[in-house]
Design a protein around this motif. Structure first.
Motif, PDB file in Angstrom:
ATOM      1  N   LEU A   1      -1.452   9.803   9.723  1.00  0.00           N
ATOM      2  CA  LEU A   1      -0.888   8.663   9.009  1.00  0.00           C
ATOM      3  C   LEU A   1      -1.965   8.103   8.088  1.00  0.00           C
ATOM      4  O   LEU A   1      -3.078   7.795   8.530  1.00  0.00           O
ATOM      5  N   LEU A   2      -1.638   7.984   6.794  1.00  0.00           N
ATOM      6  CA  LEU A   2      -2.623   7.556   5.802  1.00  0.00           C
ATOM      7  C   LEU A   2      -2.124   6.341   5.038  1.00  0.00           C
ATOM      8  O   LEU A   2      -0.919   6.217   4.768  1.00  0.00           O
ATOM      9  N   ALA A   3      -3.039   5.462   4.688  1.00  0.00           N
ATOM     10  CA  ALA A   3      -2.723   4.293   3.869  1.00  0.00           C
ATOM     11  C   ALA A   3      -3.694   4.245   2.702  1.00  0.00           C
ATOM     12  O   ALA A   3      -4.912   4.299   2.894  1.00  0.00           O
ATOM     13  N   GLY A   4      -3.147   4.163   1.485  1.00  0.00           N
ATOM     14  CA  GLY A   4      -4.000   4.089   0.311  1.00  0.00           C
ATOM     15  C   GLY A   4      -4.846   2.829   0.317  1.00  0.00           C
ATOM     16  O   GLY A   4      -4.561   1.872   1.044  1.00  0.00           O
ATOM     17  N   PRO A   5      -5.914   2.788  -0.477  1.00  0.00           N
ATOM     18  CA  PRO A   5      -6.805   1.625  -0.492  1.00  0.00           C
ATOM     19  C   PRO A   5      -6.106   0.404  -1.067  1.00  0.00           C
ATOM     20  O   PRO A   5      -5.122   0.520  -1.800  1.00  0.00           O
ATOM     21  N   PRO A   6      -6.595  -0.790  -0.731  1.00  0.00           N
ATOM     22  CA  PRO A   6      -5.994  -2.005  -1.296  1.00  0.00           C
ATOM     23  C   PRO A   6      -6.240  -2.076  -2.790  1.00  0.00           C
ATOM     24  O   PRO A   6      -7.224  -1.531  -3.311  1.00  0.00           O
TER      25      PRO A   6
ATOM     26  N   ARG B   1       0.845  -1.205   0.000  1.00  0.00           N
ATOM     27  CA  ARG B   1       0.000   0.000   0.000  1.00  0.00           C
ATOM     28  C   ARG B   1       0.875   1.249   0.000  1.00  0.00           C
ATOM     29  O   ARG B   1       1.946   1.285   0.608  1.00  0.00           O
ATOM     30  N   GLU B   2       0.401   2.300  -0.666  1.00  0.00           N
ATOM     31  CA  GLU B   2       1.081   3.593  -0.588  1.00  0.00           C
ATOM     32  C   GLU B   2       0.713   4.251   0.731  1.00  0.00           C
ATOM     33  O   GLU B   2      -0.451   4.313   1.113  1.00  0.00           O
ATOM     34  N   ILE B   3       1.738   4.734   1.441  1.00  0.00           N
ATOM     35  CA  ILE B   3       1.561   5.314   2.764  1.00  0.00           C
ATOM     36  C   ILE B   3       1.978   6.782   2.721  1.00  0.00           C
ATOM     37  O   ILE B   3       2.889   7.160   1.987  1.00  0.00           O
ATOM     38  N   ALA B   4       1.311   7.603   3.523  1.00  0.00           N
ATOM     39  CA  ALA B   4       1.694   9.016   3.643  1.00  0.00           C
ATOM     40  C   ALA B   4       1.757   9.397   5.114  1.00  0.00           C
ATOM     41  O   ALA B   4       0.940   8.953   5.918  1.00  0.00           O
TER      42      ALA B   4
ATOM     43  N   LEU C   1       5.368  26.045  10.304  1.00  0.00           N
ATOM     44  CA  LEU C   1       6.543  26.423   9.521  1.00  0.00           C
ATOM     45  C   LEU C   1       7.203  25.211   8.872  1.00  0.00           C
ATOM     46  O   LEU C   1       7.646  25.276   7.722  1.00  0.00           O
ATOM     47  N   HIS C   2       7.290  24.096   9.591  1.00  0.00           N
ATOM     48  CA  HIS C   2       7.981  22.914   9.081  1.00  0.00           C
ATOM     49  C   HIS C   2       6.998  21.834   8.635  1.00  0.00           C
ATOM     50  O   HIS C   2       7.244  20.641   8.820  1.00  0.00           O
ATOM     51  N   GLU C   3       5.911  22.245   8.002  1.00  0.00           N
ATOM     52  CA  GLU C   3       4.923  21.294   7.489  1.00  0.00           C
ATOM     53  C   GLU C   3       5.587  20.288   6.560  1.00  0.00           C
ATOM     54  O   GLU C   3       6.422  20.635   5.728  1.00  0.00           O
ATOM     55  N   GLU C   4       5.186  19.017   6.691  1.00  0.00           N
ATOM     56  CA  GLU C   4       5.788  17.964   5.878  1.00  0.00           C
ATOM     57  C   GLU C   4       4.725  16.939   5.507  1.00  0.00           C
ATOM     58  O   GLU C   4       3.874  16.585   6.314  1.00  0.00           O
ATOM     59  N   CYS C   5       4.771  16.469   4.265  1.00  0.00           N
ATOM     60  CA  CYS C   5       3.956  15.337   3.835  1.00  0.00           C
ATOM     61  C   CYS C   5       4.858  14.433   3.001  1.00  0.00           C
ATOM     62  O   CYS C   5       5.252  14.786   1.894  1.00  0.00           O
ATOM     63  N   ARG C   6       5.209  13.282   3.554  1.00  0.00           N
ATOM     64  CA  ARG C   6       6.142  12.354   2.912  1.00  0.00           C
ATOM     65  C   ARG C   6       5.393  11.076   2.543  1.00  0.00           C
ATOM     66  O   ARG C   6       4.619  10.549   3.343  1.00  0.00           O
ATOM     67  N   THR C   7       5.602  10.586   1.329  1.00  0.00           N
ATOM     68  CA  THR C   7       4.916   9.383   0.869  1.00  0.00           C
ATOM     69  C   THR C   7       5.920   8.310   0.467  1.00  0.00           C
ATOM     70  O   THR C   7       7.081   8.589   0.185  1.00  0.00           O
ATOM     71  N   GLY C   8       5.456   7.075   0.442  1.00  0.00           N
ATOM     72  CA  GLY C   8       6.292   5.945   0.055  1.00  0.00           C
ATOM     73  C   GLY C   8       5.705   4.662   0.608  1.00  0.00           C
ATOM     74  O   GLY C   8       4.554   4.624   1.045  1.00  0.00           O
ATOM     75  N   THR C   9       6.506   3.598   0.615  1.00  0.00           N
ATOM     76  CA  THR C   9       6.039   2.375   1.255  1.00  0.00           C
ATOM     77  C   THR C   9       6.203   2.521   2.763  1.00  0.00           C
ATOM     78  O   THR C   9       6.970   3.369   3.244  1.00  0.00           O
ATOM     79  N   ALA C  10       5.513   1.678   3.505  1.00  0.00           N
ATOM     80  CA  ALA C  10       5.621   1.728   4.959  1.00  0.00           C
ATOM     81  C   ALA C  10       7.048   1.457   5.409  1.00  0.00           C
ATOM     82  O   ALA C  10       7.560   2.094   6.333  1.00  0.00           O
ATOM     83  N   ALA C  11       7.716   0.510   4.737  1.00  0.00           N
ATOM     84  CA  ALA C  11       9.097   0.168   5.113  1.00  0.00           C
ATOM     85  C   ALA C  11      10.041   1.341   4.856  1.00  0.00           C
ATOM     86  O   ALA C  11      10.919   1.641   5.678  1.00  0.00           O
ATOM     87  N   GLU C  12       9.869   2.007   3.711  1.00  0.00           N
ATOM     88  CA  GLU C  12      10.714   3.164   3.399  1.00  0.00           C
ATOM     89  C   GLU C  12      10.530   4.274   4.427  1.00  0.00           C
ATOM     90  O   GLU C  12      11.507   4.873   4.902  1.00  0.00           O
ATOM     91  N   LEU C  13       9.289   4.534   4.772  1.00  0.00           N
ATOM     92  CA  LEU C  13       9.017   5.612   5.721  1.00  0.00           C
ATOM     93  C   LEU C  13       9.484   5.246   7.129  1.00  0.00           C
ATOM     94  O   LEU C  13       9.978   6.113   7.865  1.00  0.00           O
TER      95      LEU C  13
END
Length: 278
Positions: free
Chosen positions: A222-227, A184-187, A195-207
């Motif tokens: 914490l968000l997980a894309g649909p299956p 799943r794609e994770i964010a 000031l330091h807003e961040e939104c990082r995406t990738g696999t759960a393992a990468e993050l």
């Protein structure tokens, strides 16, 4: 000159999640016209009121508030305008308040909402994940088993999953997602509107690896894309299943079983069953 009080009732007021510039003009007008402000933490709300140049009596109301405290607020609403705020964002969204709203409505007390900032909506707009259908599940549990149970329960939901989490628990949550929500794609959205807003995406393992090396601070969504949609079986695969079903069931029931399993047309499968039998 004092601002005239609003009509009696309960006013649910959304407040900034970080950037004080996000407070709406209507929210300021409502807070100005309320006689009492019910809040999670008087220190946090006190800073907001000071920023807005307002002085209002504050009364603590959180998940630990007693029935007596709730009853007192409900009594006030009968004759006074009472505002309900959370420490940040929209009240009742993973924050206390629904019992207060429910009882106010049951007693015929007017309830008005003043919408505004919400961390989960802000994160959804940033993450680039599907938003046509999403499920908000509040805070992920802190204990491994409970966290795993929640993720396993929701794994098959055909929607983007949205959770709140904390910095110290984020890596453990991502590692659990790597095991239970594979592919799943994770964010990770954090410090939203700050000031330091961040939104990082990738696999759960990468993050998980990233945040292991860079421990996060601040409030986290914490968000997980649909299956992924399951691949539809080919004709040869369907024939194998039909033959297996025919070994134990009459033709009509074999066709109905396989049709229901894959969402296929039962009449078409029955015709195929008869071809196979012939």
């Amino acid at each position: 000159m004092d601002t005239p009080l609003l009509d009696p009732g309960l006013y649910i007021v959304a407040t900034p999640i970080g950037n004080l510039g996000d407070v709406s003009r209507r929210a300021i007008e409502i807070l100005s016209g309320c006689a009492v402000v019910a809040c999670e933490d008087t220190r946090v709300t006190g800073k907001l009121l000071y920023h807005l140049g307002l002085k209002r009596p504050m009364r603590r109301y959180d998940d630990h508030a007693s029935d007596t405290a709730r009853e007192k607020l409900l009594g006030d609403m009968m004759t006074l305008p009472v505002a309900l705020v959370s420490d940040a964002g929209t009240p009742l969204i993973s924050d206390p308040g629904y019992r207060l709203v429910r009882e106010a409505r049951e007693r015929g007390i007017p309830v008005t909402t003043i919408p505004g900032p919400s961390a989960l909506i802000a994160a959804l707009t940033l993450a680039g994940l599907p938003t046509d259908r999403f499920l908000f599940a509040g805070f992920l549990p802190g204990k491994d088993k409970a966290r795993g149970d929640v993720l396993s329960e929701l794994a098959a939901v055909p929607a983007t999953l949205v959770f709140y989490d904390t910095g110290p628990r984020l890596v453990a949550s991502l590692e659990a997602m790597a095991r239970l929500l594979p592919g799943r794609e994770i964010a990770v959205a954090r410090e939203l509107t700050k000031l330091h807003e961040e939104c990082r995406t990738g696999t759960a393992a990468e993050l998980a690896a990233h945040y292991m090396a860079h421990p996060p601070r601040g409030e986290i969504v914490l968000l997980a894309g649909p299956p992924s949609a399951p691949e539809k079986p080919g004709e040869a695969d369907i024939d194998v299943e039909l033959r297996a079903a025919l070994a134990e069931l009459p033709a009509s029931k074999a066709a109905a079983l396989v049709a229901k399993k894959h969402g296929l047309d039962r009449k078409a499968l029955y015709a195929r069953v008869m071809e196979l039998k012939g």
